[in-house]
Design a protein around this motif. Sequence first.
Motif, PDB file in Angstrom:
ATOM      1  N   SER A 291      -1.415  -1.773  -6.416  1.00 38.19           N
ATOM      2  CA  SER A 291      -1.460  -1.370  -5.004  1.00 38.19           C
ATOM      3  C   SER A 291      -2.645  -0.444  -4.778  1.00 38.19           C
ATOM      4  O   SER A 291      -3.330  -0.056  -5.714  1.00 38.19           O
ATOM      5  CB  SER A 291      -0.177  -0.630  -4.623  1.00 38.19           C
ATOM      6  N   SER A 292      -2.832  -0.086  -3.523  1.00 38.47           N
ATOM      7  CA  SER A 292      -3.869   0.898  -3.222  1.00 38.47           C
ATOM      8  C   SER A 292      -3.251   1.970  -2.329  1.00 38.47           C
ATOM      9  O   SER A 292      -2.096   1.831  -1.900  1.00 38.47           O
ATOM     10  CB  SER A 292      -5.051   0.223  -2.531  1.00 38.47           C
TER      11      SER A 292
ATOM     12  N   VAL B   5       0.868  -1.182   0.000  1.00 36.38           N
ATOM     13  CA  VAL B   5       0.000   0.000   0.000  1.00 36.38           C
ATOM     14  C   VAL B   5       0.903   1.229   0.000  1.00 36.38           C
ATOM     15  O   VAL B   5       1.995   1.190   0.567  1.00 36.38           O
ATOM     16  CB  VAL B   5      -0.887  -0.025   1.280  1.00 36.38           C
TER      17      VAL B   5
END
Length: 353
Positions: free
Chosen positions: A126-127, A106
Amino acid sequence: MSIEINAAVAALEAYVPGEQPREPGFVKLNTNESPYPSAPAVVEAVHAAATEAAFNKYPDPASRSLRQTIAESLGVELGQILAGNGSDEVLRLVCHAFLRPGSGDVIGMLDPTYVLYRTLAEMFGSSARTFATVAPDYAIPEAAYDTPVKVFFLANPNPPIGTLYPLEQIERLAADNPARLIVVDEAYVDFSGVGNASISLVERFRNVLVSRTFSKSYSLAGLRVGYIVGRRALIAEMEKIRDSYNLNRVSQAAAEAAFRATEYYADKTRQICEDRAFLTEALRRRGFEVPESRGNFVFARRADAAELYKSLKERKILVRYFSAPNLADGLRITIGTRTEINTLLEGLDALSK
Ligand SMILES: Cc1ncc(COP(=O)(O)O)c(C=O)c1O
């Protein structure tokens, strides 16, 4: 059978850059470009690089001369600098090199900030985890310091407000979690008055990268040049995945000449900082709430921001309006020339009658 798409790309919501009007005649204060032309030495360098004989050959794939010039000035080695097609490219290379697809990595970012970070993270599976900064001081929230994200992007100064975070806070971000990469995005650093202080962090910490651009204080948004500084080991990984010829020969020559034209750009930067103070005061007198900005823009809040944006655009004055709930009552306004600022103020006065 339909073609299967990379899942991260299929799910991606594309980044929407600020508006670039197709018609001429706008007072353009919406994408934080410099209102000033390039230094004469830059124009000469572009002419010299743009001969008929030069275009059929590839440019230097390593942008060596430009990187060497920057490296000497910052007191780092050549291998500690990667040059890219705008700082957007080097930020994308960070995500490509360091985010591990499928591993749950992340990124961390403030809110509000430059929203491209989220898009770049999502491109690589990803975030983003966001950390809200709020008035009056827009401080980095305590939770950001030890968050276990893989990469933390800190724009400094941070748009659209323009907050400058002191070096000690970046040190703390880097020291509190050495497994986390801290990317200090210094697109606007030349308007902040802190010089090259952050470069010392690259020497002291293994996990700090500093990115810069020629798009703002060097008046070169149209030629797309940025760079990133860090430990050799980090830069070497990013070097592997950039396009071989990511900077064309005209951009390389222009950026190097701009970097050397110190006095010309220092003078323009001084003017922009003076005009930022002038515009801040003028807007406050007109009922806007304007936090202190250390970039080449200000964020001006007033309840009628959304209507003002539209009405100013009808008058061919373009500023940036963000619809996100925490920004919807404000306009981000780039510091133009004094004439452009006066046109904006006249427009605001006419609309407020
Ligand atoms: C914080 C920040 N970083 C990076 C960029 C992109 O700069 P470049 O033109 O070098 O891609 C911008 C552009 O507005 C920005 O605001």
